[in-house]
Design an enzyme around this catalytic site. Sequence first.
Site, PDB file in Angstrom:
ATOM      1  N   LYS A   1      -8.445  -3.677   2.082  1.00  0.00           N
ATOM      2  CA  LYS A   1      -7.929  -5.183   2.052  1.00  0.00           C
ATOM      3  C   LYS A   1      -7.737  -5.653   0.550  1.00  0.00           C
ATOM      4  O   LYS A   1      -6.843  -6.157   0.344  1.00  0.00           O
ATOM      5  CB  LYS A   1      -8.855  -6.075   2.874  1.00  0.00           C
ATOM      6  CG  LYS A   1      -8.693  -5.897   4.562  1.00  0.00           C
ATOM      7  CD  LYS A   1      -9.672  -6.483   5.368  1.00  0.00           C
ATOM      8  CE  LYS A   1      -9.177  -6.026   6.755  1.00  0.00           C
ATOM      9  NZ  LYS A   1     -10.535  -6.551   7.749  1.00  0.00           N
TER      10      LYS A   1
ATOM     11  N   GLN B   1     -15.872 -10.045   7.286  1.00  0.00           N
ATOM     12  CA  GLN B   1     -15.544  -8.800   8.202  1.00  0.00           C
ATOM     13  C   GLN B   1     -16.541  -8.572   9.364  1.00  0.00           C
ATOM     14  O   GLN B   1     -17.900  -8.644   9.089  1.00  0.00           O
ATOM     15  CB  GLN B   1     -15.716  -7.338   7.269  1.00  0.00           C
ATOM     16  CG  GLN B   1     -15.355  -6.268   7.836  1.00  0.00           C
ATOM     17  CD  GLN B   1     -14.097  -5.851   8.155  1.00  0.00           C
ATOM     18  OE1 GLN B   1     -13.174  -6.542   7.664  1.00  0.00           O
ATOM     19  NE2 GLN B   1     -13.697  -5.202   9.260  1.00  0.00           N
TER      20      GLN B   1
ATOM     21  N   ASP C   1      -8.023 -14.763   9.595  1.00  0.00           N
ATOM     22  CA  ASP C   1      -8.153 -13.994  10.731  1.00  0.00           C
ATOM     23  C   ASP C   1      -7.564 -14.617  11.970  1.00  0.00           C
ATOM     24  O   ASP C   1      -7.652 -13.920  13.061  1.00  0.00           O
ATOM     25  CB  ASP C   1      -9.773 -13.734  10.757  1.00  0.00           C
ATOM     26  CG  ASP C   1     -10.066 -12.196  10.771  1.00  0.00           C
ATOM     27  OD1 ASP C   1      -9.173 -11.415  10.462  1.00  0.00           O
ATOM     28  OD2 ASP C   1     -11.372 -11.830  10.157  1.00  0.00           O
TER      29      ASP C   1
END
Length: 295
Positions: free
Chosen positions: A53, A97, A120
């Site tokens: 990422k 995460q 997200d």
Amino acid sequence: MTKRIDGKAAALDVRQQVAKGVEAFRKQTGRAPGLAVVLVGDDPASTVYVGSKGKATLEAGMESFTHRLPADTTQDELLSLVERLNDDSKVDGILVQLPLPDQIDADAVLDAIDPAKDVDGFHILNAGKLAVGQQALVPCTPYGCLHLLKHEHDDLSGKHALVIGRSNIVGKPMAQLLLGENATVTIAHSRTRDLQALAREADIVVAAVGRAEMVKGDWIKPGATVIDVGINRLPPEEGKSKGKLVGDVAYDEAAENAGAITPVPGGVGPMTIAMLLRNTLVAAHQREELEAPAI
Ligand code: GUN
């Protein structure tokens, strides 16, 4: 002939469009969009994802801020980092995460993220907006699946879509997105009876259960589009150190019936990061009250 859906090429296309958008944003505002990624602990798969990422963020011309915290980080410590990122004007997107270590309440952390920076799409406000059909930041993996599906179908209206899996990360938002396209949606899960019969009726199958090759070839209606979200490693064959990566769908069998199907790897996987970059670009525009490019 079954079409193999090339997720790598589709992701590259999105990433190139995002890079152009970043350049235009920089000209308009004098700064690049910024994405902060937080990793707690050293789970090997998460470490690889977070590294990818960060790299992709820089390649798109954005600023990347990676925070690696020890596995024994407390909830308060993580919440205070999220607070700081919420207040940091250079940060447009925040991703924590998952999974998080047991001592941390993941829902509390996700809901502490400023919804305007929630790239997200996991914050309750964005999940709720998606559910009621309002514009929202949408979870990256299902959004990537929808992007691939729209490439295959001009119109999803009236199609029967079967989503296998009901997670908050993939299954539920995927079903909402398909409903938003006027598909007829069935959500199946571990208690569903006669999954095969449901699959045989479906024009679109999205498999997101995390069980290697669970969806068999003869479950697939001839001509159906199959999107495989699973990434599972089989036990290694003799003499090999690592097992093969497979999806939730038995690819070779399913490809005999499907009209189009995503491979694993090289299908949905690359789309997740592409959509994360897209969401970050959109969040940056919205924070600056500018119109985001349609990607
Ligand atoms: N872990 C597995 N997939 C995801 C994702 O899309 N976002 C985050 N934050 N964690 C994940």
